[in-house]
Design a protein around this motif. Sequence first.
Motif, mmCIF file in Angstrom:
data_model
loop_
_atom_site.group_PDB
_atom_site.id
_atom_site.type_symbol
_atom_site.label_atom_id
_atom_site.label_comp_id
_atom_site.label_asym_id
_atom_site.label_seq_id
_atom_site.Cartn_x
_atom_site.Cartn_y
_atom_site.Cartn_z
ATOM 1 N N GLU A 97 0.879 -1.179 0.000
ATOM 2 C CA GLU A 97 0.000 0.000 0.000
ATOM 3 C C GLU A 97 0.909 1.219 0.000
ATOM 4 O OE1 GLU A 97 -2.861 0.516 3.424
ATOM 5 O OE2 GLU A 97 -2.175 2.577 3.125
ATOM 6 N N ALA A 98 0.446 2.312 -0.574
ATOM 7 C CA ALA A 98 1.271 3.514 -0.734
ATOM 8 C C ALA A 98 1.735 4.080 0.606
ATOM 9 C CB ALA A 98 0.469 4.569 -1.487
ATOM 10 N N SER A 99 2.908 4.701 0.591
ATOM 11 C CA SER A 99 3.455 5.331 1.797
ATOM 12 C C SER A 99 4.486 6.371 1.389
ATOM 13 C CB SER A 99 4.131 4.264 2.669
ATOM 14 O OG SER A 99 4.949 4.858 3.655
ATOM 15 N N THR A 100 4.470 7.514 2.057
ATOM 16 C CA THR A 100 5.574 8.475 1.950
ATOM 17 C C THR A 100 6.507 8.314 3.143
ATOM 18 O OG1 THR A 100 4.138 10.096 0.878
ATOM 19 C CG2 THR A 100 6.178 10.934 1.840
ATOM 20 N N ARG A 101 5.938 8.398 4.342
ATOM 21 C CA ARG A 101 6.723 8.505 5.569
ATOM 22 C C ARG A 101 7.208 7.176 6.122
ATOM 23 N NH1 ARG A 101 3.769 12.619 4.810
ATOM 24 N NH2 ARG A 101 2.262 11.049 4.236
ATOM 25 N N THR A 102 6.306 6.225 6.236
ATOM 26 C CA THR A 102 6.648 5.037 7.015
ATOM 27 C C THR A 102 7.774 4.250 6.343
ATOM 28 O OG1 THR A 102 4.339 4.997 7.668
ATOM 29 C CG2 THR A 102 5.660 3.061 8.211
ATOM 30 N N ARG A 103 7.642 4.030 5.041
ATOM 31 C CA ARG A 103 8.685 3.234 4.381
ATOM 32 C C ARG A 103 10.013 3.993 4.364
ATOM 33 N NH1 ARG A 103 10.833 2.939 -0.567
ATOM 34 N NH2 ARG A 103 9.249 4.295 -1.490
ATOM 35 N N MET A 150 6.263 -4.561 7.126
ATOM 36 C CA MET A 150 5.237 -4.747 6.085
ATOM 37 C C MET A 150 4.034 -3.827 6.282
ATOM 38 S SD MET A 150 3.248 -8.194 4.800
ATOM 39 C CE MET A 150 1.970 -8.254 6.047
ATOM 40 N N ARG A 151 3.606 -3.247 5.174
ATOM 41 C CA ARG A 151 2.312 -2.550 5.129
ATOM 42 C C ARG A 151 1.456 -3.269 4.107
ATOM 43 N NH1 ARG A 151 1.353 3.796 4.493
ATOM 44 N NH2 ARG A 151 1.872 3.595 6.686
ATOM 45 N N HIS A 152 0.173 -3.398 4.437
ATOM 46 C CA HIS A 152 -0.721 -4.090 3.519
ATOM 47 C C HIS A 152 -2.124 -3.491 3.627
ATOM 48 C CE1 HIS A 152 -2.372 -7.317 1.094
ATOM 49 N NE2 HIS A 152 -1.155 -7.798 0.930
ATOM 50 N N GLU A 178 -4.058 -1.691 12.637
ATOM 51 C CA GLU A 178 -3.234 -0.871 13.529
ATOM 52 C C GLU A 178 -2.035 -0.299 12.796
ATOM 53 O OE1 GLU A 178 -2.442 -0.710 17.408
ATOM 54 O OE2 GLU A 178 -3.585 -2.486 18.040
ATOM 55 N N HIS A 179 -1.395 0.670 13.443
ATOM 56 C CA HIS A 179 -0.169 1.291 12.937
ATOM 57 C C HIS A 179 0.689 1.595 14.171
ATOM 58 C CE1 HIS A 179 2.562 3.267 10.382
ATOM 59 N NE2 HIS A 179 1.779 4.156 9.793
ATOM 60 N N PRO A 180 1.234 0.544 14.791
ATOM 61 C CA PRO A 180 1.861 0.743 16.105
ATOM 62 C C PRO A 180 3.088 1.652 16.091
ATOM 63 C CG PRO A 180 2.253 -1.505 15.280
ATOM 64 C CD PRO A 180 1.232 -0.882 14.386
ATOM 65 N N THR A 181 3.870 1.636 15.004
ATOM 66 C CA THR A 181 5.058 2.502 15.035
ATOM 67 C C THR A 181 4.689 3.961 14.772
ATOM 68 O OG1 THR A 181 5.680 2.134 12.700
ATOM 69 C CG2 THR A 181 6.563 0.590 14.343
ATOM 70 N N GLN A 182 3.526 4.207 14.161
ATOM 71 C CA GLN A 182 3.034 5.576 14.068
ATOM 72 C C GLN A 182 2.685 6.082 15.468
ATOM 73 O OE1 GLN A 182 2.738 7.784 11.383
ATOM 74 N NE2 GLN A 182 2.363 9.210 13.060
ATOM 75 N N ALA A 183 2.045 5.219 16.268
ATOM 76 C CA ALA A 183 1.714 5.620 17.640
ATOM 77 C C ALA A 183 2.986 5.911 18.437
ATOM 78 C CB ALA A 183 0.888 4.526 18.320
ATOM 79 N N HIS A 315 -0.733 15.143 13.531
ATOM 80 C CA HIS A 315 -1.409 14.562 12.368
ATOM 81 C C HIS A 315 -0.467 13.507 11.795
ATOM 82 C CE1 HIS A 315 -3.561 14.026 8.649
ATOM 83 N NE2 HIS A 315 -4.364 15.068 8.837
ATOM 84 N N PRO A 316 -0.933 12.281 11.575
ATOM 85 C CA PRO A 316 -0.007 11.261 11.061
ATOM 86 C C PRO A 316 0.397 11.525 9.613
ATOM 87 C CG PRO A 316 -2.236 10.385 11.179
ATOM 88 C CD PRO A 316 -2.268 11.736 11.832
ATOM 89 N N LEU A 317 -0.389 12.355 8.911
ATOM 90 C CA LEU A 317 -0.150 12.670 7.505
ATOM 91 C C LEU A 317 -0.273 11.391 6.659
ATOM 92 C CD1 LEU A 317 2.880 15.041 8.128
ATOM 93 C CD2 LEU A 317 0.481 15.716 7.826
ATOM 94 N N ALA A 318 -0.618 11.425 5.428
ATOM 95 C CA ALA A 318 -0.784 12.580 4.584
ATOM 96 C C ALA A 318 -2.046 13.375 4.983
ATOM 97 C CB ALA A 318 -0.925 12.121 3.133
HETATM 98 N N1 CP Z 1 1.811 8.281 8.700
HETATM 99 C C1 CP Z 1 1.911 7.428 7.666
HETATM 100 O O1 CP Z 1 1.665 6.219 7.816
HETATM 101 O O2 CP Z 1 2.287 7.986 6.511
HETATM 102 P P1 CP Z 1 2.553 7.210 5.152
HETATM 103 O O3 CP Z 1 1.229 6.645 4.696
HETATM 104 O O4 CP Z 1 3.123 8.206 4.230
HETATM 105 O O5 CP Z 1 3.523 6.089 5.452
#
Ligand code: CP
Length: 374
Positions: A97-103, A150-152, A178-183, A315-318
């Motif tokens: 799944e798309a990501s800017t920040r996490t990956r 992994m993100r899915h 969940e998104h534990p490392t965002q938390a 804000h977790p963004l985007a």
């Molecule tokens: N906060 C966050 O998960 O951003 P991305 O979707 O860009 O990874």
Amino acid sequence: MNARQSAQDLPENAVAQHIEPPDGSEAIRPEPSNLFEDNPVRFDVLRELEGENILGVGQFSFEQVTELCKLAAILEEVEIWPYHPLDGKIAVTAFFEASTRTRTSFESAVLRLDGKVISIADGGTTGQAKGESLADIGEMFNAYADLIIMRHTRTDSLEQILQSLRIPLINAGNGSGEHPTQALADWFALLKWKPGLAAPRAPGAEKLELGILGTPGSMRAVKSFLLMALLFQAHIGKVTVISEMADPFGEDVTEQLKDAGIDYEVSNDVREHLPGLDVIYMNSIAFLGDSYRNLDARFKLDAGSPIKDSAVILHPLARLDELDTSLDKTHHNLYWSQAHGAVFIRQALLMAVLGRLDALPDLNEIEGQPRAGR
Ligand code: CP
């Protein structure tokens, strides 16, 4: 004495990885040293994470979160790569799944620790495109790497890959799960802002009023932020969840809120609650099925919104138009600090999970090392 026992005496010439806001901006960048000064990291607590899968917030103790944040604060102050903490380790970032920040922040974290990355920015390029199961993909990863991030899009993706995976898995977001490392990144920003959160609440200390704009039942970042708030509930007066949904939690979150005994309220009226909030956590994007949906665009914040002068916004963004750019240069903006700090909290987590905490240098040794960036 070394970094493992005493982290408070950083060398004066330590290079800050910490990024300051641009000229003319009042955006908040709390000093990382706020968090570990006179409060050495407890490495015995962090060692509990060695070899663990990181799947959801519920697996963390208060001590594990606060010690990760303290270690991350040190990593934000000290250039660590010359000590090669992840030397010889390979991480796969598998993003379906798309990501800017996490990956990119995970990959930056691995590279800054001198580990190596196999980057799958688009899971559609794996055998998944030919119908291969995640269980079979996981069996392959066992041979290629030491850790999978992994993100899915699918909430049940963790169970699927764990059928075969025998190396640690870090959940970088699973559907509406969940998104534990965002938390961890969220609370790292808050703990740097209010270091008292990392300790038991002192008698008479103020309690924070938390406002969450979003729907924890279907928005994974919001859910993980809220579940991590339960660990800090001694410091929290009330959580107000502002959502378009009458029941924004879903059954499992409601149960956890009740079990924790935290004071919470649900509302759909932003303006009524904004003036009383100390922390405003916004999110607009939910991944539902196979598409994104902007759930809360009508709950828009801008520089003219009736926010308490001392309040901060996360804000977790985007972001979309719910978080107006007019807030970016204001002293309410903690969201850039939240996003930038994610590299360091992910570094701390990687070192703990991969059992490389002992690679941390003696601080006296650091003093004599070259400081130049890569
Ligand atoms: N906060 C966050 O998960 O951003 P991305 O979707 O860009 O990874």
